[in-house]
Design a protein around this motif. Sequence first.
Motif, PDB file in Angstrom:
ATOM      1  N   ASP A 199       0.734  -1.267  -0.101  1.00  0.00           N
ATOM      2  CA  ASP A 199       0.035  -0.107   0.101  1.00  0.00           C
ATOM      3  C   ASP A 199       0.976   1.217  -0.028  1.00  0.00           C
ATOM      4  O   ASP A 199       1.415   1.493   1.093  1.00  0.00           O
ATOM      5  CB  ASP A 199      -1.154   0.012   1.179  1.00  0.00           C
ATOM      6  N   PRO A 200       0.749   2.021  -1.025  1.00  0.00           N
ATOM      7  CA  PRO A 200       1.769   3.194  -1.164  1.00  0.00           C
ATOM      8  C   PRO A 200       1.186   4.267  -0.475  1.00  0.00           C
ATOM      9  O   PRO A 200       1.794   5.493  -0.265  1.00  0.00           O
ATOM     10  CB  PRO A 200       1.921   3.483  -2.584  1.00  0.00           C
ATOM     11  N   ALA A 201       0.039   4.337   0.111  1.00  0.00           N
ATOM     12  CA  ALA A 201      -0.630   5.484   0.618  1.00  0.00           C
ATOM     13  C   ALA A 201      -0.044   5.971   1.878  1.00  0.00           C
ATOM     14  O   ALA A 201       0.640   5.297   2.465  1.00  0.00           O
ATOM     15  CB  ALA A 201      -2.064   5.236   0.815  1.00  0.00           C
ATOM     16  N   TRP A 202      -0.169   7.302   2.069  1.00  0.00           N
ATOM     17  CA  TRP A 202       0.012   8.024   3.638  1.00  0.00           C
ATOM     18  C   TRP A 202      -0.422   7.243   4.594  1.00  0.00           C
ATOM     19  O   TRP A 202      -1.570   6.960   4.542  1.00  0.00           O
ATOM     20  CB  TRP A 202      -0.130   9.373   3.509  1.00  0.00           C
ATOM     21  N   GLY A 203       0.147   6.705   5.607  1.00  0.00           N
ATOM     22  CA  GLY A 203      -0.312   6.112   6.880  1.00  0.00           C
ATOM     23  C   GLY A 203      -0.531   4.712   6.439  1.00  0.00           C
ATOM     24  O   GLY A 203      -1.335   3.850   7.226  1.00  0.00           O
ATOM     25  N   ALA A 204      -0.077   4.045   5.334  1.00  0.00           N
ATOM     26  CA  ALA A 204      -0.135   2.580   5.049  1.00  0.00           C
ATOM     27  C   ALA A 204       0.178   1.832   6.167  1.00  0.00           C
ATOM     28  O   ALA A 204       1.204   1.863   6.960  1.00  0.00           O
ATOM     29  CB  ALA A 204       0.637   2.494   3.891  1.00  0.00           C
ATOM     30  N   MET A 205      -0.530   0.629   6.495  1.00  0.00           N
ATOM     31  CA  MET A 205      -0.261  -0.223   7.435  1.00  0.00           C
ATOM     32  C   MET A 205       0.390  -1.482   6.893  1.00  0.00           C
ATOM     33  O   MET A 205       1.268  -2.021   7.579  1.00  0.00           O
ATOM     34  CB  MET A 205      -1.566  -1.020   7.992  1.00  0.00           C
ATOM     35  N   VAL A 206       0.604  -1.767   5.620  1.00  0.00           N
ATOM     36  CA  VAL A 206       1.500  -2.767   4.979  1.00  0.00           C
ATOM     37  C   VAL A 206       2.210  -2.307   3.656  1.00  0.00           C
ATOM     38  O   VAL A 206       1.654  -1.777   2.955  1.00  0.00           O
ATOM     39  CB  VAL A 206       0.690  -4.051   4.453  1.00  0.00           C
ATOM     40  N   ARG A 207       3.540  -2.350   3.847  1.00  0.00           N
ATOM     41  CA  ARG A 207       4.284  -2.300   2.575  1.00  0.00           C
ATOM     42  C   ARG A 207       5.303  -3.527   2.399  1.00  0.00           C
ATOM     43  O   ARG A 207       5.808  -3.921   3.468  1.00  0.00           O
ATOM     44  CB  ARG A 207       5.236  -0.854   2.518  1.00  0.00           C
ATOM     45  N   VAL A 208       5.470  -3.798   1.203  1.00  0.00           N
ATOM     46  CA  VAL A 208       6.356  -4.741   0.700  1.00  0.00           C
ATOM     47  C   VAL A 208       7.735  -4.228   0.416  1.00  0.00           C
ATOM     48  O   VAL A 208       7.793  -3.447  -0.673  1.00  0.00           O
ATOM     49  CB  VAL A 208       5.660  -5.659  -0.064  1.00  0.00           C
TER      50      VAL A 208
END
Length: 460
Positions: A199-208
């Motif tokens: 999830d590239p969004a600001w405040g994302a909970m998961v990034r890979v």
Amino acid sequence: MRDVPARADLLVRDALLVATVDAAGRELPGGWVAVTDGLVSGVGASTDPMPAAATVLDARGCLVTPGLVNTHHHIYQNLTRSYRPAVNGTLFQWLTTLYPRWALLDEEAAYVSAWVGLAELALGGCTTSTDHLYVHPRGAGDLITAEIRAARELGMRFHPTRGSMSLSEKDGGLPPDSVVQDDDEILADSERLVRQHHDPAWGAMVRVALAPCSPFSVTPALMRATAELAERLDVRLHTHLAEDPDEDRYAADTFGKRTIEHFEDVGWGSDRAWVAHCIYPNDDEIARMGRWGTGVAHCPSSNMLIGGGGIAPVAEFRAAGVPVGLGCDGSASTDSASLWMEARNALLLGRLRRGPASTTARDALTIATRGSAGCLGRAGELGELTVGAAGDLVCWPLEGIAFAGALSDPVEAWLRCGPVVARHTVVHGRAVVQDGRVTAPGEESMLRRHAEISARIQDV
Ligand SMILES: [Zn+2]
């Protein structure tokens, strides 16, 4: 400064001190922090008016800091903590002893170890953790998706990295054949995981992120292809680098150059990458890493336990403009996953290397928060308590026998006294730990499952 929202979802109030770790290093006695829709919506001192809030957390007697950010870990290794046959080997001996054990990983093991490991981190004041999962045994299933499920259940912010190994014993590598994959399979699965979870969004909970295990466990072609894929998908790159003197010997014999030169030659010298350890760079390499903007995950306990006798040159990295964050490293090399302890060890090791004026508790706190956020490409978003940043914070109780007499500087006391665990750990405005307990249900049954899986994997 007064940032007062009309109404907040969460208000943390009456802190002994709020250390915002903002660009000016503001510290607010008697302070409060408000969170709305997962983001910080207000920060103030005792004299600033507070918003009403749906939930109020009492921070009396507590230092409040941004949530600590863990930039390097191998959570599955908590299934082989302090494993007797491996505890006194060098890094390479330790790895070759444990690889056959880790070859028994499956989805259930990945899920349960992640649940327990992330809960342990939350208790130690961590709100965002990476994980470097580079063992993908044939037929084991989707280990990273299993870990993400655990992070979601706990409410932790999570940056899993799709690790990989393509060189097994028959190619001159260290792991057995059953846990390595070929380049095409690794790249296809990396892309699938990014598309499914990142999830590239600001405040994302998961990034890979994409993360070959180390330059000595994959081919140069896979290092290059991984960097190109990360560029195309706009995700970050992670690997181990210069963790042990054996690595430079390997690079000299195999590539005819130093390991950091190899790293640059395969296209990794950029601000898209952060690397674990980096204990053995020379002065020129430190300067080059600063120019690239490549981050370093400093893992002080790991340096002391298994790092080949060296200590990462943290002060030199920071002076050169390298983003330096904090990591606990795998549970089987550090064996305890507390970012409080890592911050304390960063303080102690920094002073051991460069003297008492070189490293303060505020330096260690900055590394564990803003520095780590820089490693993950989330500067301004994680690791600071400013309006608009993620609503991730920790209330550390500076009370009781261990803190008696520590009256004049709560930030220094936080790392000099203790040990301390979090009273409240808040992620995205929600308490993951409250009053010292993990809020998600199921801790006891998860520990029972963890014990069964560990016994199977260790064959004891
Ligand atoms: Zn590691």
